[in-house]
Design an enzyme around this catalytic site. Structure first.
Site, PDB file in Angstrom:
ATOM      1  N   ASP A  15      16.560  -7.149  44.385  1.00  0.00           N
ATOM      2  CA  ASP A  15      16.382  -7.547  43.139  1.00  0.00           C
ATOM      3  C   ASP A  15      15.095  -7.653  42.529  1.00  0.00           C
ATOM      4  O   ASP A  15      14.812  -6.000  42.414  1.00  0.00           O
ATOM      5  CB  ASP A  15      15.126  -9.099  43.625  1.00  0.00           C
ATOM      6  CG  ASP A  15      15.883 -10.560  42.784  1.00  0.00           C
ATOM      7  OD1 ASP A  15      15.655 -10.389  41.899  1.00  0.00           O
ATOM      8  OD2 ASP A  15      16.184 -11.171  43.745  1.00  0.00           O
ATOM      9  N   TYR A  20      25.061 -21.528  30.755  1.00  0.00           N
ATOM     10  CA  TYR A  20      25.069 -21.013  31.775  1.00  0.00           C
ATOM     11  C   TYR A  20      26.421 -20.646  32.189  1.00  0.00           C
ATOM     12  O   TYR A  20      27.009 -20.630  32.993  1.00  0.00           O
ATOM     13  CB  TYR A  20      24.053 -22.041  32.728  1.00  0.00           C
ATOM     14  CG  TYR A  20      24.442 -21.803  34.255  1.00  0.00           C
ATOM     15  CD1 TYR A  20      24.255 -20.284  35.110  1.00  0.00           C
ATOM     16  CD2 TYR A  20      25.419 -22.454  35.207  1.00  0.00           C
ATOM     17  CE1 TYR A  20      24.601 -20.031  36.342  1.00  0.00           C
ATOM     18  CE2 TYR A  20      24.978 -22.257  36.591  1.00  0.00           C
ATOM     19  CZ  TYR A  20      25.368 -20.503  37.006  1.00  0.00           C
ATOM     20  OH  TYR A  20      24.967 -20.638  38.255  1.00  0.00           O
ATOM     21  N   ASP A  65      16.719  -3.998  38.414  1.00  0.00           N
ATOM     22  CA  ASP A  65      17.564  -4.258  36.886  1.00  0.00           C
ATOM     23  C   ASP A  65      18.690  -4.130  37.494  1.00  0.00           C
ATOM     24  O   ASP A  65      19.737  -3.442  37.071  1.00  0.00           O
ATOM     25  CB  ASP A  65      16.247  -3.950  36.029  1.00  0.00           C
ATOM     26  CG  ASP A  65      17.699  -4.999  35.022  1.00  0.00           C
ATOM     27  OD1 ASP A  65      18.471  -5.455  35.281  1.00  0.00           O
ATOM     28  OD2 ASP A  65      16.680  -4.199  34.051  1.00  0.00           O
ATOM     29  N   GLN A  96      17.907 -18.359  45.661  1.00  0.00           N
ATOM     30  CA  GLN A  96      17.483 -19.622  46.127  1.00  0.00           C
ATOM     31  C   GLN A  96      18.903 -19.349  47.916  1.00  0.00           C
ATOM     32  O   GLN A  96      18.794 -19.498  48.586  1.00  0.00           O
ATOM     33  CB  GLN A  96      17.897 -20.679  45.789  1.00  0.00           C
ATOM     34  CG  GLN A  96      17.809 -21.874  47.116  1.00  0.00           C
ATOM     35  CD  GLN A  96      18.931 -23.131  46.237  1.00  0.00           C
ATOM     36  OE1 GLN A  96      19.364 -22.781  45.373  1.00  0.00           O
ATOM     37  NE2 GLN A  96      18.685 -24.892  46.501  1.00  0.00           N
ATOM     38  N   ARG A 112      12.439  -8.404  41.474  1.00  0.00           N
ATOM     39  CA  ARG A 112      11.066  -8.394  41.979  1.00  0.00           C
ATOM     40  C   ARG A 112      11.340  -8.661  43.804  1.00  0.00           C
ATOM     41  O   ARG A 112      12.086  -8.912  44.025  1.00  0.00           O
ATOM     42  CB  ARG A 112      10.005  -9.878  41.854  1.00  0.00           C
ATOM     43  CG  ARG A 112      11.182 -11.131  41.473  1.00  0.00           C
ATOM     44  CD  ARG A 112      10.567 -12.525  41.150  1.00  0.00           C
ATOM     45  NE  ARG A 112      11.729 -13.417  41.731  1.00  0.00           N
ATOM     46  CZ  ARG A 112      11.888 -14.090  42.432  1.00  0.00           C
ATOM     47  NH1 ARG A 112      11.144 -13.751  44.314  1.00  0.00           N
ATOM     48  NH2 ARG A 112      13.332 -14.836  42.175  1.00  0.00           N
ATOM     49  N   LYS A 150      29.483 -18.281  33.130  1.00  0.00           N
ATOM     50  CA  LYS A 150      30.191 -18.699  34.460  1.00  0.00           C
ATOM     51  C   LYS A 150      31.780 -18.596  33.842  1.00  0.00           C
ATOM     52  O   LYS A 150      32.346 -18.119  34.891  1.00  0.00           O
ATOM     53  CB  LYS A 150      29.754 -19.554  35.377  1.00  0.00           C
ATOM     54  CG  LYS A 150      28.494 -19.379  35.514  1.00  0.00           C
ATOM     55  CD  LYS A 150      28.696 -18.062  36.698  1.00  0.00           C
ATOM     56  CE  LYS A 150      27.232 -18.109  37.552  1.00  0.00           C
ATOM     57  NZ  LYS A 150      27.479 -17.393  38.080  1.00  0.00           N
ATOM     58  N   GLY A 163      20.018  -9.524  43.320  1.00  0.00           N
ATOM     59  CA  GLY A 163      19.827 -11.348  43.695  1.00  0.00           C
ATOM     60  C   GLY A 163      19.250 -11.557  44.680  1.00  0.00           C
ATOM     61  O   GLY A 163      19.572 -12.831  45.268  1.00  0.00           O
TER      62      GLY A 163
END
Length: 312
Positions: free
Chosen positions: A35, A143, A53, A13, A37, A147, A9
């Site tokens: 990542d 989410y 992936d 951000q 992408r 978590k 990832g």
């Protein structure tokens, strides 16, 4: 000798800035970015990159073996606002990627894991002020549920299999380098961009919604400090509370007006308001302070100065 590091990832951000920071510290070739992408040009040009992936165990295992990876930073996740639109996709990504990394560590194919949790683990019944390390959680978002489940699994794998997994409950994160990716605290980044481009911003939360926030430099520093500490100092193997500042949209707007007097803010709360209302207003991070000497450096005023200076 520093072993090879894999960031999963790396184009998100946090992942983008974490990649640059680790490469600056350890060397470009030691830190492998990955990542689903490709990332921005600067990231792609700065060192090795793999398309991956994170839910594909075999592909992950292959990359770990090929690059002789020792440490993994698992930053891939579907965030709060986006996850509410795609609940099963979010659960699949957020949980299966974690299981894949935990199982590689269990099989002794990697030796250390960083996995971020979030203030989303807390829910509407959690004490909202100065939220303690151990408290009622009962998250009400996809989410947050993923978590909280992840925290329990991290602790389980540590206790049962000796996996060295470390975690932080990130508050909302503010950065000028990368745009956020579908979270409820995204307004605190968007507002600075709009202040400069339009001198106006329409906020998707109410004026008086107070949430825990942190400047990205502090978050990255906390992550590295946690990972660099001796294993016996890390007492919490679910996830550490982490705090820097709390503010409302009204307060952040006021701090911007000190620099851009014509700036105006208006409010049109949407579905993200209910998510924000279920989260704490402020966080008690005394466990992180005690165990590994954590201390934030940025407050709202210094964050606003950094954001406006760099975005201009």
């Amino acid at each position: 000798m520093q072993k090879n590091i894999l960031i999963i990832g790396a184009c998100g951000q946090i992942g983008t800035e974490l990649t640059f920071t680790l490469r600056a510290k350890y060397g470009n070739e030691i830190v492998i970015a990955s990542d689903i992408r490709e990332g921005n040009e600067a990231l792609m040009d700065s060192g090795p990159f793999e398309l991956l992936d994170a839910t594909d165990y075999d592909a992950l295992e292959e990359i770990v073996a090929y690059w002789e990876i020792d440490e993994v930073y698992l930053m891939a996740a579907m965030l709060s606002a986006t996850a509410e639109k795609f609940p099963m996709r979010a659960w699949n990504l957020n949980m299966n990627s974690l299981f894949n990394v935990l199982n590689l560590a269990k099989e002794k194919k990697i030796s250390k894991i960083f996995w971020p949790s979030s203030i989303a683990v807390f829910g509407p019944n959690t004490p909202q002020e100065n939220t303690p390390q151990n408290t009622i959680m009962e998250p009400s978002t996809v989410y947050g549920i993923s978590k909280q489940s992840g925290e329990r699994w991290c602790e389980y794998y540590h206790n049962k299999y000796g996996v060295d997994v470390r975690s932080i409950r990130y508050p909302g994160l503010i950065s000028w380098k990368t745009m956020p990716g579908g979270g409820t605290t995204d307004y605190a980044v968007e507002i600075y961009h709009k202040a400069i481009s339009d001198e106006a911003y329409t906020c998707f939360l109410n004026a008086n919604t107070s949430l825990p926030m942190m400047f990205m430099d502090d978050a990255i520093r906390a992550t590295l400090e946690l990972m660099q500490n001796d294993s016996e100092k890390i007492k919490v193997r679910s996830s550490y509370n982490l705090a820097a500042m709390s503010f409302t949209p009204e307060e952040i707007a006021k701090s911007i007006k000190e620099h851009i007097p014509k700036f105006v803010i208006s409010y049109e709360p949407d579905f993200r308001q209910a998510i924000a209302d279920s989260w704490p207003n402020s966080i008690n991070d005394s466990s992180a302070q005690k165990d590994w000497n954590w201390k934030a450096e940025f407050n709202l005023e210094s964050t606003t100065q950094e954001m406006l200076k760099n975005l201009k």
